[in-house]
Design a protein around this motif. Sequence first.
Motif, PDB file in Angstrom:
ATOM      1  N   GLN A  83     -44.320   6.405  35.025  1.00  0.00           N
ATOM      2  CA  GLN A  83     -44.418   7.621  34.222  1.00  0.00           C
ATOM      3  C   GLN A  83     -44.210   8.813  35.155  1.00  0.00           C
ATOM      4  N   ASP A  84     -43.359   9.742  34.764  1.00  0.00           N
ATOM      5  CA  ASP A  84     -43.033  10.879  35.617  1.00  0.00           C
ATOM      6  C   ASP A  84     -44.044  11.999  35.385  1.00  0.00           C
ATOM      7  N   THR A  85     -45.097  12.028  36.199  1.00  0.00           N
ATOM      8  CA  THR A  85     -46.142  13.035  36.008  1.00  0.00           C
ATOM      9  C   THR A  85     -45.624  14.446  36.260  1.00  0.00           C
ATOM     10  N   ASP A  86     -44.666  14.587  37.178  1.00  0.00           N
ATOM     11  CA  ASP A  86     -44.090  15.913  37.424  1.00  0.00           C
ATOM     12  C   ASP A  86     -43.400  16.438  36.171  1.00  0.00           C
ATOM     13  N   GLU A  87     -42.583  15.584  35.567  1.00  0.00           N
ATOM     14  CA  GLU A  87     -41.839  16.009  34.375  1.00  0.00           C
ATOM     15  C   GLU A  87     -42.771  16.245  33.195  1.00  0.00           C
ATOM     16  N   ILE A  88     -43.807  15.418  33.060  1.00  0.00           N
ATOM     17  CA  ILE A  88     -44.761  15.604  31.957  1.00  0.00           C
ATOM     18  C   ILE A  88     -45.484  16.939  32.105  1.00  0.00           C
ATOM     19  N   GLY A  89     -46.002  17.224  33.320  1.00  0.00           N
ATOM     20  CA  GLY A  89     -46.708  18.479  33.551  1.00  0.00           C
ATOM     21  C   GLY A  89     -45.822  19.689  33.356  1.00  0.00           C
ATOM     22  N   GLU A  90     -44.592  19.617  33.862  1.00  0.00           N
ATOM     23  CA  GLU A  90     -43.661  20.729  33.718  1.00  0.00           C
ATOM     24  C   GLU A  90     -43.280  20.946  32.254  1.00  0.00           C
ATOM     25  N   ALA A  91     -43.058  19.848  31.522  1.00  0.00           N
ATOM     26  CA  ALA A  91     -42.718  19.966  30.104  1.00  0.00           C
ATOM     27  C   ALA A  91     -43.871  20.576  29.310  1.00  0.00           C
ATOM     28  N   ALA A  92     -45.101  20.172  29.632  1.00  0.00           N
ATOM     29  CA  ALA A  92     -46.273  20.725  28.949  1.00  0.00           C
ATOM     30  C   ALA A  92     -46.395  22.217  29.222  1.00  0.00           C
ATOM     31  N   ALA A  93     -46.163  22.620  30.473  1.00  0.00           N
ATOM     32  CA  ALA A  93     -46.243  24.041  30.836  1.00  0.00           C
ATOM     33  C   ALA A  93     -45.167  24.842  30.125  1.00  0.00           C
ATOM     34  N   GLU A  94     -43.946  24.339  30.148  1.00  0.00           N
ATOM     35  CA  GLU A  94     -42.834  25.036  29.491  1.00  0.00           C
ATOM     36  C   GLU A  94     -43.083  25.186  28.000  1.00  0.00           C
ATOM     37  N   LEU A  95     -43.540  24.120  27.376  1.00  0.00           N
ATOM     38  CA  LEU A  95     -43.776  24.137  25.936  1.00  0.00           C
ATOM     39  C   LEU A  95     -44.910  25.093  25.572  1.00  0.00           C
ATOM     40  N   LEU A  96     -45.988  25.087  26.373  1.00  0.00           N
ATOM     41  CA  LEU A  96     -47.113  25.974  26.073  1.00  0.00           C
ATOM     42  C   LEU A  96     -46.734  27.440  26.270  1.00  0.00           C
ATOM     43  N   ILE A  97     -45.991  27.737  27.321  1.00  0.00           N
ATOM     44  CA  ILE A  97     -45.563  29.120  27.549  1.00  0.00           C
ATOM     45  C   ILE A  97     -44.665  29.594  26.412  1.00  0.00           C
ATOM     46  N   GLU A  98     -43.793  28.714  25.928  1.00  0.00           N
ATOM     47  CA  GLU A  98     -42.959  29.062  24.769  1.00  0.00           C
ATOM     48  C   GLU A  98     -43.824  29.362  23.550  1.00  0.00           C
ATOM     49  N   LYS A  99     -44.857  28.556  23.328  1.00  0.00           N
ATOM     50  CA  LYS A  99     -45.728  28.763  22.181  1.00  0.00           C
ATOM     51  C   LYS A  99     -46.521  30.065  22.315  1.00  0.00           C
ATOM     52  N   MET A 100     -46.942  30.393  23.536  1.00  0.00           N
ATOM     53  CA  MET A 100     -47.740  31.598  23.739  1.00  0.00           C
ATOM     54  C   MET A 100     -46.915  32.869  23.550  1.00  0.00           C
ATOM     55  N   THR A 101     -45.609  32.777  23.741  1.00  0.00           N
ATOM     56  CA  THR A 101     -44.752  33.953  23.598  1.00  0.00           C
ATOM     57  C   THR A 101     -44.043  34.007  22.240  1.00  0.00           C
ATOM     58  N   ALA A 102     -44.062  32.910  21.505  1.00  0.00           N
ATOM     59  CA  ALA A 102     -43.399  32.868  20.196  1.00  0.00           C
ATOM     60  C   ALA A 102     -44.235  33.598  19.148  1.00  0.00           C
ATOM     61  N   LYS A 103     -43.555  34.193  18.199  1.00  0.00           N
ATOM     62  CA  LYS A 103     -44.259  34.926  17.140  1.00  0.00           C
ATOM     63  C   LYS A 103     -44.712  34.004  16.020  1.00  0.00           C
ATOM     64  N   GLU A 104     -43.946  32.945  15.768  1.00  0.00           N
ATOM     65  CA  GLU A 104     -44.329  32.053  14.682  1.00  0.00           C
ATOM     66  C   GLU A 104     -44.956  30.774  15.234  1.00  0.00           C
ATOM     67  N   ARG A 105     -45.814  30.159  14.438  1.00  0.00           N
ATOM     68  CA  ARG A 105     -46.472  28.916  14.834  1.00  0.00           C
ATOM     69  C   ARG A 105     -45.552  27.743  14.534  1.00  0.00           C
ATOM     70  N   ARG A 106     -45.296  26.901  15.514  1.00  0.00           N
ATOM     71  CA  ARG A 106     -44.464  25.729  15.295  1.00  0.00           C
ATOM     72  C   ARG A 106     -44.962  24.598  16.191  1.00  0.00           C
ATOM     73  N   THR A 107     -44.567  23.395  15.823  1.00  0.00           N
ATOM     74  CA  THR A 107     -44.943  22.238  16.621  1.00  0.00           C
ATOM     75  C   THR A 107     -43.689  21.558  17.160  1.00  0.00           C
TER      76      THR A 107
END
Length: 337
Positions: free
Chosen positions: A293-317
Amino acid sequence: MGTIYDLAKKTGFSITTVSKALNNYKDVSEKTRAKILQAAAEMDYLPNAHAQSLSTKKSWAIGVMFSGANEVGMKHPFFNGIIESFRHATEEHGYDLIFASRNLRNRDMSYLEHFKHRAVDGIVVICSDRMDEQVQELMQSDIPIVVVDMDSANCSVVYSDNSEGARMAVNYLYELGHRAIAHIAGDSSIDAGAARVKGYELAMHALDLPIQPGYLVNAGFFSVEEGKQAMEQLLQLPSPPTAVFVAGDQMAIGAIEAVHENGLRVPEDISIIGYDDIEMIKYITPKLTTIRQDTDEIGEAAAELLIEKMTAKERRTERRVIPVRLIERASCAPVKK
């Protein structure tokens, strides 16, 4: 220690440009950013967190919650690797991490209440227990959240392709000539455990291999001792397997110990393949073949996704499934004829 106005005067840039450079905005060139950061270091400039929060309406803090059945969580090398990668990725964007203490439960404060009190901009949950009521409460809140290692339609998630990893493990053993393939599984209440069981069953069915009685053993919560106990059960069967797919490397370490204590050898008498690719398996005897399991890629993907959610105006999954790969070492061999 100067102010942002002093920093702007020293560098010759506007206050807006200086502020953007300090907060890692992408519309500032690297040359400009480097000059501003160098000047800030020379001046011992430290931005006022409260003022920064008022101007940006952000706390620049991310809450981190570990939800672990039977104390799985930060103790496990897999989760440690994810959080280190996540920390590095979010720090590059100017965020600090706030870890929720388990003592909150003793203070009649939920994790959600704690994170609201700390005014975090978002939350990452490193999860092994989908039934945790506190996780469910966080998922239903209006705070941006990403959950790692759990599949859910109710929030954004990042996890490895566990079913495919299990299929890869079984197919690899099959290619070595094994037909009596057992599975030491993680508890089905954990998403990863359930997905790897499903992948094992689907792979065995696709290869037209029966799962013999006693060949699927629930070893609980991925510990060395539970893996050892599960292997003891398999070795006591009337027809023990020639190969075992183990749902976690720590359990595989225990399984190898059980094989050795029973006077048998890995891989000469029984092949073992693990799952995770944690650091310590490179130093055991024999070195463990595993699904990485690529822990680097998982952590980076989680960070990228959360930052996108924090800056987005609409709620999405969104769901991000991270590929896995087979790492061949020395714990598997062709079946004895």
